[in-house]
Scaffold this motif. Structure first.
Motif, PDB file in Angstrom:
ATOM      1  N   ASN A 229      42.287   0.999  27.526  1.00  0.00           N
ATOM      2  CA  ASN A 229      41.669   0.558  28.776  1.00  0.00           C
ATOM      3  C   ASN A 229      41.582   1.670  29.819  1.00  0.00           C
ATOM      4  OD1 ASN A 229      41.535  -1.947  27.613  1.00  0.00           O
ATOM      5  ND2 ASN A 229      43.198  -2.841  28.792  1.00  0.00           N
ATOM      6  N   GLU A 230      42.212   2.810  29.537  1.00  0.00           N
ATOM      7  CA  GLU A 230      42.204   3.945  30.476  1.00  0.00           C
ATOM      8  C   GLU A 230      41.937   5.236  29.690  1.00  0.00           C
ATOM      9  OE1 GLU A 230      42.383   3.622  33.650  1.00  0.00           O
ATOM     10  OE2 GLU A 230      43.124   1.572  33.864  1.00  0.00           O
ATOM     11  N   PRO A 231      40.774   5.335  29.026  1.00  0.00           N
ATOM     12  CA  PRO A 231      40.537   6.467  28.121  1.00  0.00           C
ATOM     13  C   PRO A 231      40.432   7.818  28.818  1.00  0.00           C
ATOM     14  CG  PRO A 231      38.537   5.175  28.410  1.00  0.00           C
ATOM     15  CD  PRO A 231      39.645   4.388  29.046  1.00  0.00           C
ATOM     16  N   ASN A 232      40.157   7.819  30.112  1.00  0.00           N
ATOM     17  CA  ASN A 232      39.997   9.086  30.839  1.00  0.00           C
ATOM     18  C   ASN A 232      41.277   9.550  31.526  1.00  0.00           C
ATOM     19  OD1 ASN A 232      37.198   9.231  30.196  1.00  0.00           O
ATOM     20  ND2 ASN A 232      36.763   7.780  31.843  1.00  0.00           N
ATOM     21  N   THR A 233      42.343   8.780  31.371  1.00  0.00           N
ATOM     22  CA  THR A 233      43.613   9.121  32.020  1.00  0.00           C
ATOM     23  C   THR A 233      44.539   9.803  31.019  1.00  0.00           C
ATOM     24  OG1 THR A 233      43.415   7.210  33.497  1.00  0.00           O
ATOM     25  CG2 THR A 233      45.572   8.235  33.317  1.00  0.00           C
ATOM     26  N   PRO A 234      44.984  11.024  31.310  1.00  0.00           N
ATOM     27  CA  PRO A 234      45.845  11.737  30.352  1.00  0.00           C
ATOM     28  C   PRO A 234      47.252  11.168  30.299  1.00  0.00           C
ATOM     29  CG  PRO A 234      45.686  12.974  32.396  1.00  0.00           C
ATOM     30  CD  PRO A 234      44.748  11.799  32.539  1.00  0.00           C
ATOM     31  N   THR A 235      47.937  11.458  29.214  1.00  0.00           N
ATOM     32  CA  THR A 235      49.357  11.156  29.140  1.00  0.00           C
ATOM     33  C   THR A 235      50.134  12.297  29.794  1.00  0.00           C
ATOM     34  OG1 THR A 235      49.788  12.281  27.042  1.00  0.00           O
ATOM     35  CG2 THR A 235      48.955  10.016  26.926  1.00  0.00           C
ATOM     36  N   LEU A 236      51.354  12.030  30.219  1.00  0.00           N
ATOM     37  CA  LEU A 236      52.183  13.088  30.787  1.00  0.00           C
ATOM     38  C   LEU A 236      52.534  14.128  29.729  1.00  0.00           C
ATOM     39  CD1 LEU A 236      54.328  10.822  33.093  1.00  0.00           C
ATOM     40  CD2 LEU A 236      52.966  12.782  33.869  1.00  0.00           C
ATOM     41  N   GLN A 237      52.632  13.703  28.486  1.00  0.00           N
ATOM     42  CA  GLN A 237      52.887  14.653  27.408  1.00  0.00           C
ATOM     43  C   GLN A 237      51.723  15.635  27.274  1.00  0.00           C
ATOM     44  OE1 GLN A 237      54.071  12.876  23.692  1.00  0.00           O
ATOM     45  NE2 GLN A 237      55.735  11.706  24.592  1.00  0.00           N
ATOM     46  N   GLU A 238      50.503  15.129  27.405  1.00  0.00           N
ATOM     47  CA  GLU A 238      49.326  16.002  27.359  1.00  0.00           C
ATOM     48  C   GLU A 238      49.374  17.072  28.440  1.00  0.00           C
ATOM     49  OE1 GLU A 238      45.209  14.442  27.005  1.00  0.00           O
ATOM     50  OE2 GLU A 238      46.213  12.497  26.875  1.00  0.00           O
ATOM     51  N   LEU A 239      49.928  16.706  29.588  1.00  0.00           N
ATOM     52  CA  LEU A 239      49.958  17.614  30.729  1.00  0.00           C
ATOM     53  C   LEU A 239      51.116  18.606  30.660  1.00  0.00           C
ATOM     54  CD1 LEU A 239      49.106  15.050  33.541  1.00  0.00           C
ATOM     55  CD2 LEU A 239      47.564  16.662  32.409  1.00  0.00           C
ATOM     56  N   GLY A 240      51.879  18.542  29.581  1.00  0.00           N
ATOM     57  CA  GLY A 240      52.921  19.531  29.375  1.00  0.00           C
ATOM     58  C   GLY A 240      54.334  19.058  29.637  1.00  0.00           C
ATOM     59  N   TYR A 241      54.496  17.782  29.999  1.00  0.00           N
ATOM     60  CA  TYR A 241      55.835  17.256  30.255  1.00  0.00           C
ATOM     61  C   TYR A 241      56.380  16.723  28.928  1.00  0.00           C
ATOM     62  CZ  TYR A 241      54.127  18.037  34.887  1.00  0.00           C
ATOM     63  OH  TYR A 241      53.598  18.640  35.998  1.00  0.00           O
ATOM     64  N   LYS A 242      56.917  17.651  28.165  1.00  0.00           N
ATOM     65  CA  LYS A 242      57.259  17.437  26.762  1.00  0.00           C
ATOM     66  C   LYS A 242      58.228  16.280  26.557  1.00  0.00           C
ATOM     67  CE  LYS A 242      58.919  19.948  22.705  1.00  0.00           C
ATOM     68  NZ  LYS A 242      59.522  21.207  22.204  1.00  0.00           N
ATOM     69  N   ASP A 243      57.890  15.462  25.566  1.00  0.00           N
ATOM     70  CA  ASP A 243      58.744  14.359  25.114  1.00  0.00           C
ATOM     71  C   ASP A 243      58.894  13.230  26.143  1.00  0.00           C
ATOM     72  OD1 ASP A 243      59.213  15.696  22.710  1.00  0.00           O
ATOM     73  OD2 ASP A 243      60.958  16.749  23.516  1.00  0.00           O
ATOM     74  N   PHE A 244      58.165  13.295  27.252  1.00  0.00           N
ATOM     75  CA  PHE A 244      58.309  12.217  28.231  1.00  0.00           C
ATOM     76  C   PHE A 244      57.576  10.974  27.718  1.00  0.00           C
ATOM     77  CE2 PHE A 244      57.465   9.550  31.851  1.00  0.00           C
ATOM     78  CZ  PHE A 244      58.667   9.582  32.523  1.00  0.00           C
ATOM     79  N   PHE A 245      58.357   9.931  27.514  1.00  0.00           N
ATOM     80  CA  PHE A 245      57.802   8.668  27.014  1.00  0.00           C
ATOM     81  C   PHE A 245      58.694   7.544  27.505  1.00  0.00           C
ATOM     82  CE2 PHE A 245      58.028   5.289  23.772  1.00  0.00           C
ATOM     83  CZ  PHE A 245      56.707   4.853  23.821  1.00  0.00           C
ATOM     84  N   GLN A 246      58.094   6.582  28.199  1.00  0.00           N
ATOM     85  CA  GLN A 246      58.873   5.451  28.704  1.00  0.00           C
ATOM     86  C   GLN A 246      57.957   4.235  28.812  1.00  0.00           C
ATOM     87  OE1 GLN A 246      61.972   5.089  28.811  1.00  0.00           O
ATOM     88  NE2 GLN A 246      62.858   4.743  30.812  1.00  0.00           N
TER      89      GLN A 246
END
Length: 321
Positions: A229-246
């Motif tokens: 539903n948000e295909p244009n919004t990057p993940t924080l991992q994509e932006l270089g914040y490694k392993d961030f997942f919550q």
């Protein structure tokens, strides 16, 4: 014992069993689903959907009762002090059953002892949000500001879970910001929309209405991949914040001592409800995903979450409460 006495004794037992009262069928009266956060949160929204579906399946009213405050401690205590009969249940997000253990020096309950798992049903990724008029257009800009001007920006924290998520991200980014605590995600993002705070991490499902109304903006998501539903919004991992997942996840718990047969009825009903096409459509529309697990899987997952979040608190030196 003579053969006659044996026969008479056996007959007496048989007669007793014939007249013993039948065990009541669960449920025979309304069920109360206690939600630890105010109306309007993602936790509350999916709880009300669950209550409606349970009413149909169990043919008894299911009442949602919001007991906000104290980082969900008030709600948990209301549940564990209730009769262990299956008629008062906790609609739990991460906070009361895992995050609080990691974040509190002394917690007035033990979720692994005082609560019994019933079933795990759904989750929602979180997002990093700012007010619509914020000068920060990207997550990188925002997080760089927390590094160059530590403590200048403030963030809304709707629960212990969001506190840990935000402090973890700030630690990875090398920044600092000032926490402003709220009783739930709904009041947190309401103040975010009003510009009282600079940013917030909160589940997508709770924030979606304010995004659609143009009140807040989504800068990044906490999932491992971009949301449909948000295909244009990057993940924080994509932006270089490694392993961030919550993610925010939801499950049902009962007070300690609730009969196994009652818990089994609730477990099977919840898993069946969340496996059908109606639930899939509802979850997809509202940025939720099914996350099914029976009582045993929920307990194992809960234990792992407590360990994971405790390590996060220790590794990133997140202040305890």
């Amino acid at each position: 014992m003579s053969a006659l006495k044996t026969l008479l004794f056996g007959f007496a037992l048989a007669a007793t069993s014939l007249v013993a009262p039948a065990q009541p069928t669960f449920p025979e009266k309304p069920i109360k689903l206690i939600v630890p956060y105010p109306p309007g949160s993602g936790t509350d929204t999916v709880a009300r959907y669950t209550a409606r579906r349970l009413e149909t399946a169990l043919k008894q009213p299911v009442v949602v009762e919001n007991r906000a405050g104290g980082n969900a401690i008030i709600a948990v205590q209301a549940v564990i002090n209730s009769p262990a009969d299956g008629y008062t249940l906790l609609w739990a997000a991460n906070g009361p059953v895992s995050t609080n253990v990691a974040l509190y020096e002394k917690l007035p309950y033990d979720p692994l002892v005082d609560l019994q798992p019933v079933a795990r049903v759904a989750y929602s990724p979180m997002g990093l949000f700012v007010p619509s008029n914020s000068r920060f257009k990207t997550a990188t800009e925002l997080l760089n500001e927390t590094k160059s001007n530590p403590g200048k920006l403030n963030y809304a924290s709707g629960s212990a879970t969001y506190n840990i998520a935000t402090e973890w991200l700030l630690s990875i980014a090398g920044g600092k910001a000032t926490q402003v605590s709220y009783k739930g995600s709904a009041p947190a993002i309401a103040d975010l929309a009003g510009g009282q705070v600079d940013f917030s991490i909160v589940e997508l499902s709770a924030a979606t209405p304010l995004v659609q109304a143009g009140k807040i903006r989504l800068l990044a998501v906490t999932a491992e991949k971009r949301m449909p539903n948000e295909p244009n919004t990057p993940t924080l991992q994509e932006l270089g914040y490694k392993d961030f997942f919550q993610v925010a996840w939801w499950a049902v718990f009962a007070p300690k001592g609730t009969p196994a047969s009652v818990r089994s009825t609730l477990e099977q009903t919840l898993l069946k409800v969340y496996s059908d096409a109606e639930s899939k459509e509802y979850l997809d529309k509202n940025n939720f995903s099914a996350f099914l697990g029976d009582a045993a899987a929920l307990r194992k997952f809960q234990e792992n979450e407590i360990k994971r979040e405790s390590l996060l608190v220790k590794e990133f030196k997140i202040p305890k409460m």
